[in-house]
Design an enzyme around this catalytic site. Structure first.
Site, PDB file in Angstrom:
ATOM      1  N   LYS A   1       0.816  -1.220   0.000  1.00  0.00           N
ATOM      2  CA  LYS A   1       0.000   0.000   0.000  1.00  0.00           C
ATOM      3  C   LYS A   1       0.855   1.280   0.000  1.00  0.00           C
ATOM      4  CE  LYS A   1      -4.043  -2.068   2.198  1.00  0.00           C
ATOM      5  NZ  LYS A   1      -5.005  -2.019   3.291  1.00  0.00           N
TER       6      LYS A   1
ATOM      7  N   ALA B   1      -1.615   0.509  16.204  1.00  0.00           N
ATOM      8  CA  ALA B   1      -1.071   1.731  15.599  1.00  0.00           C
ATOM      9  C   ALA B   1      -0.319   1.400  14.319  1.00  0.00           C
ATOM     10  CB  ALA B   1      -0.167   2.442  16.607  1.00  0.00           C
TER      11      ALA B   1
ATOM     12  N   ASN C   1      -1.941   1.311  22.107  1.00  0.00           N
ATOM     13  CA  ASN C   1      -1.033   0.370  21.424  1.00  0.00           C
ATOM     14  C   ASN C   1      -0.029  -0.199  22.405  1.00  0.00           C
ATOM     15  OD1 ASN C   1      -0.354  -0.903  18.934  1.00  0.00           O
ATOM     16  ND2 ASN C   1       1.550   0.263  18.928  1.00  0.00           N
TER      17      ASN C   1
ATOM     18  N   THR D   1       3.047  -0.810  21.857  1.00  0.00           N
ATOM     19  CA  THR D   1       4.192   0.102  21.802  1.00  0.00           C
ATOM     20  C   THR D   1       3.621   1.519  21.761  1.00  0.00           C
ATOM     21  OG1 THR D   1       5.208  -1.585  20.407  1.00  0.00           O
ATOM     22  CG2 THR D   1       6.372   0.526  20.571  1.00  0.00           C
TER      23      THR D   1
HETATM   24  P1  NDP Z   1       0.462  -3.957  11.271  1.00  0.00           P
HETATM   25  O1  NDP Z   1       1.386  -5.118  11.300  1.00  0.00           O
HETATM   26  O2  NDP Z   1       0.854  -2.707  10.563  1.00  0.00           O
HETATM   27  O3  NDP Z   1       0.133  -3.529  12.794  1.00  0.00           O
HETATM   28  C1  NDP Z   1      -0.206  -4.479  13.743  1.00  0.00           C
HETATM   29  C2  NDP Z   1      -0.651  -3.797  15.049  1.00  0.00           C
HETATM   30  O4  NDP Z   1      -1.131  -4.818  15.908  1.00  0.00           O
HETATM   31  C3  NDP Z   1       0.477  -3.079  15.789  1.00  0.00           C
HETATM   32  O5  NDP Z   1      -0.048  -1.906  16.365  1.00  0.00           O
HETATM   33  C4  NDP Z   1       0.872  -4.081  16.877  1.00  0.00           C
HETATM   34  O6  NDP Z   1       1.373  -3.499  18.038  1.00  0.00           O
HETATM   35  C5  NDP Z   1      -0.475  -4.695  17.186  1.00  0.00           C
HETATM   36  N1  NDP Z   1      -0.394  -6.040  17.769  1.00  0.00           N
HETATM   37  C6  NDP Z   1       0.005  -7.194  17.167  1.00  0.00           C
HETATM   38  N2  NDP Z   1      -0.103  -8.230  18.017  1.00  0.00           N
HETATM   39  C7  NDP Z   1      -0.583  -7.726  19.185  1.00  0.00           C
HETATM   40  C8  NDP Z   1      -0.907  -8.292  20.466  1.00  0.00           C
HETATM   41  N3  NDP Z   1      -0.770  -9.607  20.701  1.00  0.00           N
HETATM   42  N4  NDP Z   1      -1.369  -7.472  21.426  1.00  0.00           N
HETATM   43  C9  NDP Z   1      -1.524  -6.140  21.188  1.00  0.00           C
HETATM   44  N5  NDP Z   1      -1.237  -5.537  20.005  1.00  0.00           N
HETATM   45  C10 NDP Z   1      -0.764  -6.330  19.027  1.00  0.00           C
HETATM   46  O7  NDP Z   1      -0.923  -4.530  10.720  1.00  0.00           O
HETATM   47  P2  NDP Z   1      -2.071  -3.721   9.978  1.00  0.00           P
HETATM   48  O8  NDP Z   1      -2.290  -2.473  10.739  1.00  0.00           O
HETATM   49  O9  NDP Z   1      -1.803  -3.632   8.547  1.00  0.00           O
HETATM   50  O10 NDP Z   1      -3.330  -4.706  10.137  1.00  0.00           O
HETATM   51  C11 NDP Z   1      -3.925  -4.960  11.394  1.00  0.00           C
HETATM   52  C12 NDP Z   1      -5.063  -5.947  11.232  1.00  0.00           C
HETATM   53  O11 NDP Z   1      -6.144  -5.377  10.522  1.00  0.00           O
HETATM   54  C13 NDP Z   1      -4.660  -7.213  10.461  1.00  0.00           C
HETATM   55  O12 NDP Z   1      -5.120  -8.315  11.206  1.00  0.00           O
HETATM   56  C14 NDP Z   1      -5.401  -7.107   9.143  1.00  0.00           C
HETATM   57  O13 NDP Z   1      -5.778  -8.374   8.670  1.00  0.00           O
HETATM   58  C15 NDP Z   1      -6.635  -6.283   9.554  1.00  0.00           C
HETATM   59  N6  NDP Z   1      -7.203  -5.518   8.424  1.00  0.00           N
HETATM   60  C16 NDP Z   1      -8.501  -5.771   8.057  1.00  0.00           C
HETATM   61  C17 NDP Z   1      -9.083  -5.066   7.027  1.00  0.00           C
HETATM   62  C18 NDP Z   1     -10.503  -5.363   6.631  1.00  0.00           C
HETATM   63  O14 NDP Z   1     -10.926  -4.920   5.541  1.00  0.00           O
HETATM   64  N7  NDP Z   1     -11.282  -6.060   7.429  1.00  0.00           N
HETATM   65  C19 NDP Z   1      -8.352  -4.016   6.285  1.00  0.00           C
HETATM   66  C20 NDP Z   1      -7.004  -3.812   6.780  1.00  0.00           C
HETATM   67  C21 NDP Z   1      -6.464  -4.562   7.805  1.00  0.00           C
HETATM   68  P3  NDP Z   1       2.929  -3.025  18.168  1.00  0.00           P
HETATM   69  O15 NDP Z   1       3.022  -1.729  17.434  1.00  0.00           O
HETATM   70  O16 NDP Z   1       3.155  -2.879  19.620  1.00  0.00           O
HETATM   71  O17 NDP Z   1       3.752  -4.112  17.547  1.00  0.00           O
END
Ligand code: NDP
Length: 271
Positions: A65, A126, A149, A151
């Site tokens: 993206k 985030a 978040n 982090t």
């Molecule tokens: P990223 O990898 O960019 O971000 C992941 C986020 O999840 C980070 O903020 C991370 O925290 C947090 N995280 C991961 N594991 C945990 C945990 N165990 N506990 C707390 N926080 C956690 O992913 P995206 O933002 O791109 O996507 C996020 C989700 O949204 C995905 O599952 C994706 O499939 C879904 N999605 C769905 C869409 C839809 O149309 N339904 C569209 C777009 C996304 P930290 O920063 O601390 O690592």
């Protein structure tokens, strides 16, 4: 027939072709919509090849993206705010980029009769998904939008970026002393069936939304239900909603999402 593609990696699981074909048939249109696996070092060439072969538009999913945004000659306000593009339109005037994820989420929440105006909203996560929905959520004029978040510094970066008086960054321990009307899980925790560290008291009587979806309720939504959430909603409607917004950009008509949602739910049931 006009040609469209979705680029991603992985891409096999993508439901975009079936969603767009269904939209086209309900709108009496004929389109060719395929999915294509790409790689970070071939993505730009892949898009250009598709344009050279007459492609009219493309959806872009993870992890392309941001790269897609770099290719655009013109960006919508939502794409600029999100810093990412999920919808490319190939026109005589160049490549136009939009990001329809946030509008897809808002449309789905409103379709579930969730009140966003004046609501205290908690956005968990985030990453890219969270960033993409902040501007459309703020456009609904909520009472407040808190980003939580794991982090905290990443949530703070988003707050610094958007510079909006309704927007704050908090950590999970602070959710204990707060109440929310709407909680949106934009973390990827549900993909590994793990639960973010959200206080159970924050969930009571809230509408809880998980961007992740599947045949079963996600671990997060099950947990929210047990804690006394008012309503639980998975992210399938967001997926179909963002696709409907892309379809409208390309074809000038916003399709009805209900038949496609019913079809996808049925497919989940049948495994
Ligand atoms: P990223 O990898 O960019 O971000 C992941 C986020 O999840 C980070 O903020 C991370 O925290 C947090 N995280 C991961 N594991 C945990 C945990 N165990 N506990 C707390 N926080 C956690 O992913 P995206 O933002 O791109 O996507 C996020 C989700 O949204 C995905 O599952 C994706 O499939 C879904 N999605 C769905 C869409 C839809 O149309 N339904 C569209 C777009 C996304 P930290 O920063 O601390 O690592």
């Amino acid at each position: 027939m006009d040609k469209y593609l979705v680029f991603g990696n992985p891409i096999e699981q993508s439901k975009s072709p079936i969603i767009h074909q269904q939209f086209a048939s309900t709108c009496d249109q004929r389109i060719d919509y395929q999915k294509q696996l790409s790689e970070p070092d071939t993505f730009v060439a892949d898009v250009n090849t598709f344009i050279a072969h007459g492609g009219k538009g493309a959806n872009v999913t993870a992890p392309f993206k941001e790269q897609a945004m770099q290719m655009c000659d013109q960006l919508s306000v939502d794409a600029q705010a999100a810093g990412a593009v999920n919808t490319l339109s190939f026109t005589d005037g160049g490549i136009l980029g939009d990001n329809t994820d946030g509008r897809g989420l808002v449309d789905d929440l409103l379709a579930h009769n969730v009140t966003l105006t004046g609501a205290r909203i908690l956005l968990m996560g985030a990453g890219g998904a969270s960033r993409g929905v902040i501007s459309p959520l703020l456009a609904q004029n909520p009472d407040s939008l808190a980003i939580v978040n794991r982090t905290l510094s990443k949530a703070q970066l988003l707050v610094d970026h958007f510079q909006h008086d309704k927007l704050t960054a908090i950590d999970y321990s602070q959710t204990q002393s707060k109440r929310f009307d709407v909680i949106i899980n934009a973390t990827s925790a549900s993909l590994s069936a793990t639960l973010p560290d959200l206080a159970s008291s924050a969930v009571v009587d809230a509408v809880c939304y998980d961007m992740v979806y599947g045949a079963e309720l996600t671990a997060f939504l099950k947990w929210c239900q047990q804690q006394g959430a008012r309503q639980i909603i998975d992210g399938l409607g967001m997926l179909v909603g963002q696709a409907a917004q892309s379809f409208a950009i390309w074809h000038g008509v916003k399709p009805d999402v209900a038949p496609v949602l019913a079809l996808l739910r049925q497919q989940f049931k049948e495994g």
